[in-house]
Write an enzyme that holds these catalytic residues in place. Structure first.
Site, PDB file in Angstrom:
ATOM      1  N   ASP A 575      -2.849   0.307   3.490  1.00 54.86           N
ATOM      2  CA  ASP A 575      -1.813   0.459   2.661  1.00 54.86           C
ATOM      3  C   ASP A 575      -1.593   1.579   2.226  1.00 54.86           C
ATOM      4  O   ASP A 575      -0.261   2.016   2.545  1.00 54.86           O
ATOM      5  CB  ASP A 575      -2.015  -1.105   1.547  1.00 54.86           C
ATOM      6  CG  ASP A 575      -2.285  -2.428   2.383  1.00 54.86           C
ATOM      7  OD1 ASP A 575      -3.195  -2.258   3.584  1.00 54.86           O
ATOM      8  OD2 ASP A 575      -2.548  -3.436   2.085  1.00 54.86           O
ATOM      9  N   GLU A 772     -13.844  -6.972  -3.586  1.00 58.29           N
ATOM     10  CA  GLU A 772     -12.776  -6.390  -2.285  1.00 58.29           C
ATOM     11  C   GLU A 772     -13.158  -4.768  -2.127  1.00 58.29           C
ATOM     12  O   GLU A 772     -13.504  -4.522  -1.280  1.00 58.29           O
ATOM     13  CB  GLU A 772     -11.589  -6.888  -2.192  1.00 58.29           C
ATOM     14  CG  GLU A 772     -10.378  -6.300  -1.316  1.00 58.29           C
ATOM     15  CD  GLU A 772      -9.091  -7.282  -1.502  1.00 58.29           C
ATOM     16  OE1 GLU A 772      -8.873  -7.159  -3.077  1.00 58.29           O
ATOM     17  OE2 GLU A 772      -8.967  -6.647  -0.699  1.00 58.29           O
TER      18      GLU A 772
HETATM   19  C1  6A9 Z   1      -1.144 -10.972   0.580  1.00 60.45           C
HETATM   20  C2  6A9 Z   1      -1.250 -12.160  -1.594  1.00 60.45           C
HETATM   21  C3  6A9 Z   1      -1.905 -15.274  -3.532  1.00 60.45           C
HETATM   22  C4  6A9 Z   1      -5.449  -5.848   2.419  1.00 60.45           C
HETATM   23  O1  6A9 Z   1      -9.038  -7.958   3.861  1.00 60.45           O
HETATM   24  C5  6A9 Z   1      -6.911  -8.210   4.597  1.00 60.45           C
HETATM   25  C6  6A9 Z   1      -6.484  -7.436   4.201  1.00 60.45           C
HETATM   26  C7  6A9 Z   1      -7.038  -5.699   5.276  1.00 60.45           C
HETATM   27  O2  6A9 Z   1      -6.650  -6.136   6.222  1.00 60.45           O
HETATM   28  C8  6A9 Z   1      -6.055  -4.873   4.627  1.00 60.45           C
HETATM   29  O3  6A9 Z   1      -6.494  -3.853   5.189  1.00 60.45           O
HETATM   30  N1  6A9 Z   1      -6.477  -7.108   2.771  1.00 60.45           N
HETATM   31  C9  6A9 Z   1      -5.810  -4.845   2.693  1.00 60.45           C
HETATM   32  O4  6A9 Z   1      -4.958  -3.757   2.857  1.00 60.45           O
HETATM   33  C10 6A9 Z   1      -5.724  -8.265   2.331  1.00 60.45           C
HETATM   34  C11 6A9 Z   1      -4.266  -8.548   2.634  1.00 60.45           C
HETATM   35  C12 6A9 Z   1      -3.514  -9.587   2.129  1.00 60.45           C
HETATM   36  C13 6A9 Z   1      -2.600  -9.537   2.715  1.00 60.45           C
HETATM   37  C14 6A9 Z   1      -1.149 -10.685   1.346  1.00 60.45           C
HETATM   38  C15 6A9 Z   1      -0.963 -12.422  -0.380  1.00 60.45           C
HETATM   39  C16 6A9 Z   1      -1.735 -13.592  -1.681  1.00 60.45           C
HETATM   40  O5  6A9 Z   1      -0.984 -13.578  -3.431  1.00 60.45           O
END
Ligand code: 6A9
Length: 803
Positions: A575, A772
């Site tokens: 991100d 994470e």
């Molecule tokens: C936000 C907030 C209750 C971000 O693991 C999933 C993704 C990855 O693919 C990505 O590379 N994560 C990483 O930079 C998490 C993304 C969550 C986005 C939604 C919602 C919820 O609050």
């Protein structure tokens, strides 16, 4: 009974699960602490709710959906097999209880089999009270019905409670909730006399719930309890009288309305407890009792451990005295990844026209800019693993490629089935949404600004990561002459036996790996949509190479992530990793590296299924991509790979940031073993002033001005999946092949593997969770937890399995 829908049966025959479908039922509601459902869009959904009855407040903090706010001290499946069942341990210190949920599948009949579940509680601290109320609910959506067989009693029920139901796909079934042997109930509290005829009773409710609302069962049931409690409490509100024990008051109303499709059964306990839920599919013609769990769960645990040691063995280079604990850890993260697989169904939100100004395609009509309208799509279904049961309990495209690597080691067929579900989502254009937020329940967990998916946006193409290894495994199996007849063919235990038996650890369990017909049929069936998907990337993410590609050997192969903002490239997956200013002419290193890798995989799939012309053309494209990697993205001056951006004079220049993006060509194994560029990357990785830390490779160099700055998501913290890729290419290529940097590669491999495994294990022991990401300065786990998505790859790293 249910004559109305029985008449519809012939129409829905095609949707009937096959006789030996061992994958129909599962803990496919991983967003809940314990939620079972079949892989059927609208059908039976179960869930578990519990709260403490030590006071009147805890009911408003009832547990149901996985929530970091519940402050549980860890919850994980310790064993979970998609065909057999599993065991989960949940520690709830606020209520002083450890809850264990056991789930056992019992195959048989024509409707996906039966199952048994056991919910147990034990005090975490035996010297303190542990007063718990549990609610187990069953809600039916879609056609069919469910009825309570046990006679209603307005004072609650004694003993077991029985339900019967039917639906087109499940056909007839019964569910019994059976009391455990030694439960205690609160009986000697203030005003106990007034509630005498209710103490120790099982309470219940049957409610008619509008279609599509079963997922809100917890809220509905707790409101029902609170509403009733307000009336009951009236006579006791005078402080001189004093309120009775909450367990006499906070219960379901003991009535079932006609037309109910949600039934809930509530129990109250004082100290250790246990109850069972027995689901019998009528066509299986097998009566279940608690004995099936008494015997089946220990057998499952034993066979799981044996098979685990076989599939992911403890390595000889780790201390023998840690073996027991580390294998338990490794089993738990593996089980939780697989127990975190969910079945999702519903609409999603797509905006065909959304774009940032520098994203616009030349051929976009003017209308495009104004009609930024998000629309609901028709419903889709998806079986997918999830990155985090608490925070992100839904499908994420590039996470899934890593999940499947891990799942394929445990159960290759299951990983291929899940992959096929994702491939089924590829639309006519070749696009798949990055985040799969299907249905109201999934949407309820996502802030509005993140809900909309855009058909011109992608994510690193990881879904095909497992395919080369599957092809290799298949070739190995054919070479060693394994025949279909020798295999378990993925049969769940208990398929033939009356009571599930363990001990099938040694049986390979893949129909694909053993049968050339099934394998070829599989690969051929996914090839068309995969190719469409591949072409979507090449078409929609292509960069303006003619203008900004300078001396590139290939005039076509350069790429740019669409869907970036000034500060974030969510589509890249990393991100807030630093990039240059947005410009339509910028070219992204990581996307070209991913595309080269994707092309290489497409080549091996094409040649495997005999599409030799395609294979040849993939090979040409791959060569062009590899050439351009160097021509466009290598900075001689900086001695590193970089993005290209465009300056005010419309000249392109290298935009260099030491970190995951810059090392990706090596992590994906795209460089030759004797490449001096490999040397530069390995030295960057190994330097403690740059990417190296005692806990893993940092996402951004310590020397970078933005290191640890801003939201610090991808600006330093350690992520496991990129570390895994690097280890994998070191292990398979750079530390394995002869070459001038082999010693350095193997030193990095050995030390990095040790650093990662030790730290993640240490943090798991300290906090009860895998995380994470990990802080590069302290090694502390941070952000979402449990995060048993790609962080669970630690189990493969420990066992040195790099499919
Ligand atoms: C936000 C907030 C209750 C971000 O693991 C999933 C993704 C990855 O693919 C990505 O590379 N994560 C990483 O930079 C998490 C993304 C969550 C986005 C939604 C919602 C919820 O609050």
């Amino acid at each position: 009974m249910h004559l109305a829908w029985l008449a519809l049966l012939p129409l829905v025959r095609a949707a009937q699960p096959s006789a030996n479908d061992t994958l129909l039922w599962g803990a496919y509601r991983p967003n809940l602490y314990f939620g079972l459902r079949p892989r059927i869009p609208q059908s039976l959904m179960t869930g578990l709710v519990w709260f403490g009855t030590q006071d009147y407040q805890s009911v408003s903090k009832s547990r149901h959906g996985c929530d970091q706010g519940d402050e549980l001290a860890g919850y994980t499946w310790t064993e979970y097999d998609p065909r057999q069942g599993g065991v989960q341990v949940i520690n709830d210190p606020q209520n002083n209880v450890r809850i264990t949920t056991e789930f056992l599948k019992v195959a048989g009949g024509d409707n996906g089999g039966s199952w048994a579940a056991r919910v147990k509680g034990t005090p975490l601290d035996a010297s303190r009270p542990s007063r718990i109320s549990t609610i187990f609910y069953m809600g039916l959506e879609g056609l069919g019905g469910i009825d309570m067989v046990t006679d209603e009693d307005e004072n609650g029920l004694e003993g077991d409670v029985e339900f019967t139901g039917a639906s087109p796909e499940l056909d007839d079934f019964t569910i019994r909730i059976v009391e455990g042997p030694d439960n205690n109930h609160i009986s000697s509290a203030r005003h106990a006399d007034a509630f005498e005829d209710r103490i120790g009773k099982t309470h219940f409710a049957g409610l008619p719930i509008p279609a599509g609302n079963i997922w809100q069962a917890r809220e509905i049931l707790i409101q029902t309890i609170i509403k009733r409690a307000n009336d009951v409490l009236q006579p006791y509100l005078d402080p001189a009288v004093g309120v009775p024990d909450p367990s006499f008051v906070l219960h379901l109303p003991d009535e079932a309305f006609t037309g109910s499709n949600l039934y809930a059964v509530q129990k109250f306990f004082d100290g250790p407890f246990q109850f069972d839920v027995l689901y019998e599919s009528a066509s299986a013609k097998q009566k279940l009792s608690s004995a099936v769990l008494d015997q089946g769960i220990p057998a499952l645990q034993e066979s799981y451990a044996a098979r685990f040691d076989d599939v992911l063995p403890y390595p000889i280079d780790f201390p023998p005295d840690l073996q027991e604990n580390m294998q338990a850890f490794s089993r738990a993260v593996t089980a939780n990844l697989i127990g975190g697989v969910g079945y999702f169904y519903g609409t999603s939100i797509v905006n065909k026209k959304f774009s940032y100004e520098w994203d616009e395609d030349e051929d976009e009509d003017d209308e495009g800019k104004d009609s930024k309208v998000a629309k609901l799509t028709p419903p889709n279904a998806l079986l997918t693993a999830t990155p985090s049961r608490s925070f992100f309990p839904r499908g994420f495209y590039w996470d899934e490629g890593f999940h499947l690597l891990h799942i394929s080691v445990w159960d290759a067929d299951y990983s291929l089935d899940i992959l096929r579900e994702w491939i089924d989502l590829i639309d006519d254009d070749g696009w798949v949404a990055r985040e799969q937020i299907l249905g109201e329940e999934a949407r309820s967990r996502v802030p509005v600004e993140f809900q909309t998916q855009v058909p011109s946006w992608g994510n690193p193409p990881t879904l095909t990561l497992i395919l080369p290894a599957i092809i290799d495994k298949f070739k190995e199996a054919s070479a060693s002459g394994i025949r279909d007849a020798d295999l378990g063919l993925g049969a769940g235990i208990g398929m033939d036996a009356q009571v599930p038996l363990g001990g099938q650890a040694e049986a390979p369990r893949s129909r694909y790996l053993a049968s050339s017909d099934a394998t070829l049929e599989y690969f051929t069936s996914i090839y068309g949509p995969l190719k469409r998907h591949y072409e979507w990337f090449r078409r929609t993410q292509r960069g303006l190479i003619k203008q900004y590609g300078r001396h590139a050997r290939s005039r076509t192969e350069a790429y740019r992530w669409r869907g970036r903002s000034a500060t974030h490239v969510l589509t890249s997956g990393m991100d807030d990793y630093p990039r240059g200013p947005p410009h339509a002419g910028e070219l992204h290193l990581d996307l070209l590296a991913w595309m080269a890798h994707f092309t290489r995989t497409m080549r091996s799939v094409a040649s495997f299924i005999g599409q030799l012309d395609d294979a040849a053309s993939y090979q040409e494209i791959e060569e062009a991509m590899l050439a351009n990697l160097d021509d466009l993205h290598w900075s001689e001056k900086e001695q590193m790979y970089c993005d290209l951006d465009v300056d005010d004079e419309d000249e392109s220049y290298h935009e260099c940031h030491k970190g995951y993006v810059s090392i990706l060509p090596a992590a994906l194994g795209l460089l030759e073993s004797d490449s001096p560029r490999l040397k530069a990357i390995l030295e960057l990785v190994r330097d403690p002033e740059e990417l190296w830390s005692a806990y893993g490779v940092r996402s951004l160099s310590k020397s970078h001005p933005e290191y640890g700055q801003g939201e610090n998501y991808w600006k330093g913290p350690i992520w496991l999946q990129v570390n895994y890729l690097l280890l994998s290419s070191l292990h398979k290529k750079y530390a394995a092949e002869e070459g001038p940097y082999r010693d350095l590669a193997s030193e990095i491999y050995t030390q990095l593997r040790k650093n990662l495994v030790e730290n993640i294990y240490k943090e798991y022991t300290r906090t009860g969770y895998v995380w994470e990401q990990y802080d590069a300065n302290t090694g502390n786990g941070q952000r979402s937890h449990p995060f048993t998505g790609w962080t669970s790859l630690v189990a493969l790293i420990l066992a040195e399995k790099y499919p």
